[in-house]
Design a protein around this motif. Structure first.
Motif, PDB file in Angstrom:
ATOM      1  N   VAL A 180     -70.488  20.171 -26.483  1.00 24.05           N
ATOM      2  CA  VAL A 180     -71.201  20.627 -27.667  1.00 24.05           C
ATOM      3  C   VAL A 180     -70.860  19.674 -28.802  1.00 24.05           C
ATOM      4  O   VAL A 180     -69.982  18.825 -28.675  1.00 24.05           O
ATOM      5  CB  VAL A 180     -70.827  22.087 -28.040  1.00 24.05           C
ATOM      6  CG1 VAL A 180     -71.282  23.062 -26.970  1.00 24.05           C
ATOM      7  CG2 VAL A 180     -69.352  22.226 -28.292  1.00 24.05           C
ATOM      8  N   GLU A 181     -71.553  19.826 -29.907  1.00 20.94           N
ATOM      9  CA  GLU A 181     -71.303  18.957 -31.049  1.00 20.94           C
ATOM     10  C   GLU A 181     -69.868  19.136 -31.546  1.00 20.94           C
ATOM     11  O   GLU A 181     -69.421  20.246 -31.777  1.00 20.94           O
ATOM     12  CB  GLU A 181     -72.287  19.283 -32.175  1.00 20.94           C
ATOM     13  CG  GLU A 181     -72.203  18.330 -33.334  1.00 20.94           C
ATOM     14  CD  GLU A 181     -73.248  18.622 -34.392  1.00 20.94           C
ATOM     15  OE1 GLU A 181     -73.058  18.171 -35.517  1.00 20.94           O
ATOM     16  OE2 GLU A 181     -74.244  19.301 -34.088  1.00 20.94           O
ATOM     17  N   ASN A 182     -69.123  18.062 -31.680  1.00 21.99           N
ATOM     18  CA  ASN A 182     -67.731  18.028 -32.144  1.00 21.99           C
ATOM     19  C   ASN A 182     -66.756  18.761 -31.237  1.00 21.99           C
ATOM     20  O   ASN A 182     -65.726  19.235 -31.684  1.00 21.99           O
ATOM     21  CB  ASN A 182     -67.606  18.597 -33.564  1.00 21.99           C
ATOM     22  CG  ASN A 182     -68.313  17.749 -34.579  1.00 21.99           C
ATOM     23  OD1 ASN A 182     -68.413  16.537 -34.422  1.00 21.99           O
ATOM     24  ND2 ASN A 182     -68.830  18.379 -35.614  1.00 21.99           N
ATOM     25  N   GLY A 183     -67.038  18.880 -29.954  1.00 19.31           N
ATOM     26  CA  GLY A 183     -66.096  19.545 -29.072  1.00 19.31           C
ATOM     27  C   GLY A 183     -66.664  19.852 -27.706  1.00 19.31           C
ATOM     28  O   GLY A 183     -67.614  19.225 -27.254  1.00 19.31           O
ATOM     29  N   HIS A 184     -66.040  20.830 -27.047  1.00 16.15           N
ATOM     30  CA  HIS A 184     -66.510  21.260 -25.737  1.00 16.15           C
ATOM     31  C   HIS A 184     -66.168  22.729 -25.517  1.00 16.15           C
ATOM     32  O   HIS A 184     -65.321  23.293 -26.193  1.00 16.15           O
ATOM     33  CB  HIS A 184     -65.938  20.380 -24.618  1.00 16.15           C
ATOM     34  CG  HIS A 184     -64.447  20.327 -24.581  1.00 16.15           C
ATOM     35  ND1 HIS A 184     -63.713  19.496 -25.383  1.00 16.15           N
ATOM     36  CD2 HIS A 184     -63.549  21.008 -23.843  1.00 16.15           C
ATOM     37  CE1 HIS A 184     -62.428  19.664 -25.135  1.00 16.15           C
ATOM     38  NE2 HIS A 184     -62.298  20.587 -24.209  1.00 16.15           N
ATOM     39  N   VAL A 185     -66.868  23.336 -24.544  1.00 18.02           N
ATOM     40  CA  VAL A 185     -66.682  24.746 -24.203  1.00 18.02           C
ATOM     41  C   VAL A 185     -66.391  24.824 -22.716  1.00 18.02           C
ATOM     42  O   VAL A 185     -67.080  24.210 -21.905  1.00 18.02           O
ATOM     43  CB  VAL A 185     -67.940  25.576 -24.535  1.00 18.02           C
ATOM     44  CG1 VAL A 185     -67.774  27.020 -24.080  1.00 18.02           C
ATOM     45  CG2 VAL A 185     -68.254  25.517 -26.019  1.00 18.02           C
ATOM     46  N   ILE A 186     -65.362  25.586 -22.365  1.00 17.39           N
ATOM     47  CA  ILE A 186     -65.005  25.802 -20.968  1.00 17.39           C
ATOM     48  C   ILE A 186     -65.367  27.239 -20.608  1.00 17.39           C
ATOM     49  O   ILE A 186     -64.894  28.178 -21.251  1.00 17.39           O
ATOM     50  CB  ILE A 186     -63.509  25.538 -20.725  1.00 17.39           C
ATOM     51  CG1 ILE A 186     -63.158  24.099 -21.107  1.00 17.39           C
ATOM     52  CG2 ILE A 186     -63.138  25.836 -19.280  1.00 17.39           C
ATOM     53  CD1 ILE A 186     -61.677  23.792 -21.068  1.00 17.39           C
ATOM     54  N   ASN A 187     -66.224  27.403 -19.614  1.00 19.43           N
ATOM     55  CA  ASN A 187     -66.580  28.726 -19.092  1.00 19.43           C
ATOM     56  C   ASN A 187     -65.647  29.023 -17.929  1.00 19.43           C
ATOM     57  O   ASN A 187     -65.589  28.252 -16.974  1.00 19.43           O
ATOM     58  CB  ASN A 187     -68.027  28.764 -18.597  1.00 19.43           C
ATOM     59  CG  ASN A 187     -68.995  28.561 -19.729  1.00 19.43           C
ATOM     60  OD1 ASN A 187     -68.920  29.216 -20.749  1.00 19.43           O
ATOM     61  ND2 ASN A 187     -69.917  27.621 -19.550  1.00 19.43           N
ATOM     62  N   ILE A 188     -64.923  30.134 -18.000  1.00 20.28           N
ATOM     63  CA  ILE A 188     -63.952  30.473 -16.969  1.00 20.28           C
ATOM     64  C   ILE A 188     -64.445  31.688 -16.187  1.00 20.28           C
ATOM     65  O   ILE A 188     -64.703  32.738 -16.766  1.00 20.28           O
ATOM     66  CB  ILE A 188     -62.568  30.765 -17.593  1.00 20.28           C
ATOM     67  CG1 ILE A 188     -62.070  29.545 -18.372  1.00 20.28           C
ATOM     68  CG2 ILE A 188     -61.569  31.167 -16.520  1.00 20.28           C
ATOM     69  CD1 ILE A 188     -60.786  29.774 -19.137  1.00 20.28           C
ATOM     70  N   ASP A 189     -64.576  31.501 -14.870  1.00 21.98           N
ATOM     71  CA  ASP A 189     -64.912  32.595 -13.971  1.00 21.98           C
ATOM     72  C   ASP A 189     -63.606  33.162 -13.429  1.00 21.98           C
ATOM     73  O   ASP A 189     -62.734  32.404 -12.985  1.00 21.98           O
ATOM     74  CB  ASP A 189     -65.768  32.099 -12.796  1.00 21.98           C
ATOM     75  CG  ASP A 189     -67.023  31.387 -13.252  1.00 21.98           C
ATOM     76  OD1 ASP A 189     -67.482  31.647 -14.374  1.00 21.98           O
ATOM     77  OD2 ASP A 189     -67.546  30.571 -12.462  1.00 21.98           O
ATOM     78  N   VAL A 190     -63.447  34.487 -13.468  1.00 23.43           N
ATOM     79  CA  VAL A 190     -62.214  35.136 -13.041  1.00 23.43           C
ATOM     80  C   VAL A 190     -62.527  36.053 -11.864  1.00 23.43           C
ATOM     81  O   VAL A 190     -63.322  36.980 -12.011  1.00 23.43           O
ATOM     82  CB  VAL A 190     -61.587  35.947 -14.201  1.00 23.43           C
ATOM     83  CG1 VAL A 190     -60.307  36.630 -13.753  1.00 23.43           C
ATOM     84  CG2 VAL A 190     -61.341  35.065 -15.402  1.00 23.43           C
ATOM     85  N   ASN A 191     -61.923  35.776 -10.709  1.00 24.78           N
ATOM     86  CA  ASN A 191     -62.124  36.576  -9.491  1.00 24.78           C
ATOM     87  C   ASN A 191     -63.607  36.796  -9.187  1.00 24.78           C
ATOM     88  O   ASN A 191     -64.027  37.883  -8.807  1.00 24.78           O
ATOM     89  CB  ASN A 191     -61.409  37.925  -9.592  1.00 24.78           C
ATOM     90  CG  ASN A 191     -59.901  37.773  -9.586  1.00 24.78           C
ATOM     91  OD1 ASN A 191     -59.381  36.715  -9.265  1.00 24.78           O
ATOM     92  ND2 ASN A 191     -59.200  38.820  -9.951  1.00 24.78           N
TER      93      ASN A 191
END
Length: 152
Positions: A104-115
């Protein structure tokens, strides 16, 4: 008369919860200033630091060296001043974790899937002028928002 230094990293209570029919292990997040030991892997992952090194840097805050500051942790399904509901995040060491990264603009996003639960937690990192802003978002049930300022 001397005073004992403040320990910023603390052990927190663990919980078993059922989300979308699947059991996950979560931990309680302190609302401000202090860190649960299980929060450190989240910060280590997005700030690209070794867990032990980051723990030592946060522990050094008792000597006045601020590295990561927790701004607040709130539950989004409670009234801010009337209810004090616990903020829970999935433990990265006790659950099966998978995910992906978005730029994303000026950074990043981590989507975490849990179980197997898709995007239960999202961690966003934004580069600001003199610090990095880290935001952890947990989606319903028990929606929560945790915000940090990292001076790394």
């Amino acid at each position: 008369m001397s005073t004992l230094p403040i320990e910023y990293i603390r052990m927190s209570r663990m919980f078993r919860e059922v989300v979308e029919g699947k059991e996950i292990v979560s931990f309680e997040v302190p609302t401000h200033k202090f860190f649960a030991r299980n929060e450190i892997p989240y910060l280590s992952m997005v700030l690209d630091y070794d867990v032990r090194k980051l723990e030592n840097m946060i522990s050094d805050m008792k000597y006045g060296r601020v590295v990561v500051e927790k701004m607040w942790a709130i539950r989004l399904d409670s009234e801010l001043f009337r209810e004090n509901k616990k903020v829970l995040l999935p433990d990265l060491g006790s659950n099966h974790i998978d995910g992906n990264i978005e730029s994303v603009e000026n950074g990043h996003v981590i989507n975490i899937d849990v179980n197997g639960i898709k995007s239960l937690v999202r961690v966003a990192v934004f580069d600001r002028q003199s610090f990095k802003e880290v935001i952890i978002i947990r989606r319903p049930p028990l929606p929560a928002l945790v915000r940090y300022a990292a001076f790394i």
